[in-house]
Design an enzyme around this catalytic site. Structure first.
Site, PDB file in Angstrom:
ATOM      1  N   SER A  32      11.088   6.271   8.573  1.00  0.00           N
ATOM      2  CA  SER A  32      10.528   6.016   9.901  1.00  0.00           C
ATOM      3  C   SER A  32      10.863   4.596  10.343  1.00  0.00           C
ATOM      4  O   SER A  32      10.624   3.631   9.610  1.00  0.00           O
ATOM      5  CB  SER A  32       9.007   6.188   9.840  1.00  0.00           C
ATOM      6  N   GLU A  44       0.814  -1.203   0.000  1.00  0.00           N
ATOM      7  CA  GLU A  44       0.000   0.000   0.000  1.00  0.00           C
ATOM      8  C   GLU A  44       0.850   1.256   0.000  1.00  0.00           C
ATOM      9  O   GLU A  44       2.007   1.249   0.416  1.00  0.00           O
ATOM     10  CB  GLU A  44      -0.891   0.024   1.231  1.00  0.00           C
ATOM     11  N   GLY A  90       6.014  -2.168   6.297  1.00  0.00           N
ATOM     12  CA  GLY A  90       7.387  -2.644   6.449  1.00  0.00           C
ATOM     13  C   GLY A  90       8.271  -1.727   7.266  1.00  0.00           C
ATOM     14  O   GLY A  90       7.933  -0.582   7.550  1.00  0.00           O
ATOM     15  N   SER A 142       9.488   5.438  15.901  1.00  0.00           N
ATOM     16  CA  SER A 142       8.249   5.078  16.600  1.00  0.00           C
ATOM     17  C   SER A 142       8.591   4.818  18.054  1.00  0.00           C
ATOM     18  O   SER A 142       9.244   3.828  18.368  1.00  0.00           O
ATOM     19  CB  SER A 142       7.653   3.796  15.999  1.00  0.00           C
ATOM     20  N   CYS A 153      -0.980   2.521   8.957  1.00  0.00           N
ATOM     21  CA  CYS A 153      -0.070   1.505   8.463  1.00  0.00           C
ATOM     22  C   CYS A 153      -0.744   0.161   8.180  1.00  0.00           C
ATOM     23  O   CYS A 153      -1.279  -0.464   9.076  1.00  0.00           O
ATOM     24  CB  CYS A 153       0.976   1.358   9.563  1.00  0.00           C
TER      25      CYS A 153
HETATM   26  S1  SF4 Z   1       4.213  -0.336  12.682  1.00  0.00           S
HETATM   27 FE1  SF4 Z   1       3.715  -2.117  11.403  1.00  0.00          FE
HETATM   28  S2  SF4 Z   1       4.879  -1.883   9.501  1.00  0.00           S
HETATM   29 FE2  SF4 Z   1       5.753  -0.460  11.038  1.00  0.00          FE
HETATM   30  S3  SF4 Z   1       7.419  -1.663  11.979  1.00  0.00           S
HETATM   31 FE3  SF4 Z   1       5.596  -2.016  13.266  1.00  0.00          FE
HETATM   32  S4  SF4 Z   1       4.675  -3.901  12.414  1.00  0.00           S
HETATM   33 FE4  SF4 Z   1       6.129  -3.125  10.892  1.00  0.00          FE
END
Ligand code: SF4
Length: 352
Positions: free
Chosen positions: A195, A98, A167, A218, A339
Site C-alpha cells: 500500500s 507495530e 511507513g 491511498s 496506522c
Molecule cells: S498513512 Fe501514515 S504511515 Fe502511511 S504514508 Fe501516510 S504518514 Fe506514512
C-alpha cells in the site's frame, strides 16, 4: 532469539535462498546443506540452529559461531474483542514498530510495517505525526511475519500480508524487494499487498518486477487541492500524474488496484466527492476500501469521523456508480488498529 545490535553475526532471517547459499558458501561441503538451512529458516520458521536436527552437531555449532537467526522482540500485544491483535515489536536499536493481525473467515491478515516512523506526514496518521524514522531491513520486515505466525500458530496457507503498518513501503524498495522475494517462498504474491501514498518512482519499480504483489493506493481525496492538504507528498507526486501512472500499471488477470479512502467529516465525505472519485478511477480495474477515520484527539484533533449515515451514503454512491466498495466498519477499532496508533500510545515506554 531476538535481535541484538551488538551482535555482528549476519542474520539469516529475511534472506531468500540464493542469499543464504552465498553466505554459507565457505562453510558447507555440499550446496544442499545451504538449502537445508534455508528451509529451516524460511519454510519451518526456525528460531535457532539447535532446531535444525537434520544437520550434524558440529555443523550447527559452526553455523552458530558465524551466523544468527533472530527476530524482533514482542514488547506488547493488545487483543481486541474481534480477535485482532496489535503487536508492538522492539528492534535492536531501541526503536519500536507495530503490526496488526486480523482473523477473517478462516484467514489471517497480517498488517506489517516497512519503516520505523514515516516521513510522508499524512495529516490523519499517528505515524506521520511522529515523523521520519528509518527503513526496516529485510530481517525486520520478514521477522514480523515470522513472530506472528509462530505466536498464533497459523497455518501458512491461511495468511495474507498487507504492507499498511508504519511507513511508506515504496520509499524502502531495496529492502522491501528482498523481503518480498523471501516471503514468496511461503506466501504467493497474490496474497501480498503493498500500500502506497502514491510514490511514483516506487510504483514504477513495482510495475517492473517479474513477480508483483497486489497494489493499493491511498487516495483519500477527490482532487489535488484536498489531497495535498491531507497528504503533503501529493505536492511532489500530483494526482493527475498518479492516475496516469495507474492507468498504465500492468495488472495480472483478475487483479485490481485497491484505492483506500480515509473518510473524514466535512473534508472529503460528500456525495459529490464520491461521484468525483468514481469518475476519477472508473477506467482502472479497481475496488475502493472506505476507511472511516480512527479519531485521535492528541495527534489530529481537527479531523473527525463522519456519522454512519454519511459513511453509508458515500459508499452507496460509489457502489451505484458501478464500483466494488468495502467499508472497514470496526475491525480492530478497539485496539486502535489504524496506522501507527499503538506506537503513539507507547512512545517513551520503549526499552533500551
Ligand atoms: S498513512 Fe501514515 S504511515 Fe502511511 S504514508 Fe501516510 S504518514 Fe506514512
Amino acid at each position: 532469539m531476538t535481535n541484538d545490535l551488538r551482535d555482528p553475526r549476519p542474520n539469516l532471517v529475511g534472506r531468500p535462498p540464493r542469499e543464504i547459499a552465498v553466505l554459507l558458501e565457505n562453510c558447507v561441503d555440499r550446496p544442499y546443506r545451504a538449502r537445508q538451512v534455508g528451509q529451516w529458516v524460511i519454510d519451518r520458521n526456525a528460531t535457532g540452529f539447535e532446531e535444525m536436527t537434520n544437520l550434524t552437531k558440529e555443523f550447527r555449532a559452526e553455523l552458530g559461531r558465524r551466523f544468527r537467526v533472530s527476530d524482533p522482540e514482542i514488547l506488547d500485544r493488545t487483543v481486541a474483542a474481534d480477535g485482532s491483535v496489535k503487536w508492538l515489536f522492539g528492534l535492536s536499536d531501541g526503536l519500536a514498530i507495530e503490526g496488526v493481525s486480523m482473523p477473517e473467515e478462516g484467514k489471517l491478515t497480517m498488517c506489517l510495517s516497512s519503516q520505523a516512523g514515516c516521513a510522508v506526514g499524512c495529516t490523519f496518521c499517528v505515524t506521520g505525526a511522529l515523523g521520519a524514522g528509518r527503513n526496516l531491513t529485510p530481517d525486520e520486515i520478514v521477522g514480523q511475519y515470522r513472530v506472528i505466525l509462530r505466536e498464533l500458530e497459523t497455518p501458512v496457507d491461511r495468511v495474507n500480508i498487507v504492507f499498511m503498518g508504519m511507513g511508506e513501503p515504496l520509499l524502502n524498495t531495496t529492502h522491501l524487494g528482498t523481503a518480498l522475494e523471501t516471503l514468496y517462498e511461503r506466501v504467493s504474491p497474490k496474497r501480498i499487498t503493498v500500500s502506497t501514498a502514491g510514490i511514483l518512482p516506487g510504483i514504477r519499480w513495482l510495475a517492473g518486477l517479474s513477480r508483483r504483489p497486489k497494489l493499493a493506493v491511498s487516495l483519500n481525496a477527490p482532487d489535488q487541492e484536498r489531497r495535498q492538504l491531507l497528504m503533503p507528498i501529493a505536492r511532489r507526486y500530483p494526482l493527475p500524474e498518479l492516475m496516469a501512472e495507474l492507468r498504465g500499471f500492468p495488472l495480472e488477470r483478475g487483479r485490481r488496484i485497491t484505492f483506500e479512502y480515509v473518510l473524514i467529516r466535512d473534508l472529503n465525505d460528500r456525495v459529490a466527492d464520491a461521484e468525483t472519485v468514481s469518475r476519477l478511477i472508473r477506467e482502472i480495474p479497481s475496488k475502493v476500501n472506505v476507511i472511516p477515520l480512527n479519531e485521535d484527539a492528541q495527534h489530529f484533533p481537527e479531523h473527525r469521523r463522519p456519522d454512519d449515515d454519511t459513511i453509508n451514503r458515500f459508499a452507496v454512491t460509489l457502489r451505484d456508480a458501478g464500483l466494488t466498495v468495502t467499508v472497514r466498519w470496526s475491525k480492530g477499532l478497539d485496539v486502535d488498529a489504524a496506522c501507527g496508533q499503538l506506537k503513539g500510545r507507547h512512545q517513551g515506554k520503549v526499552p533500551r
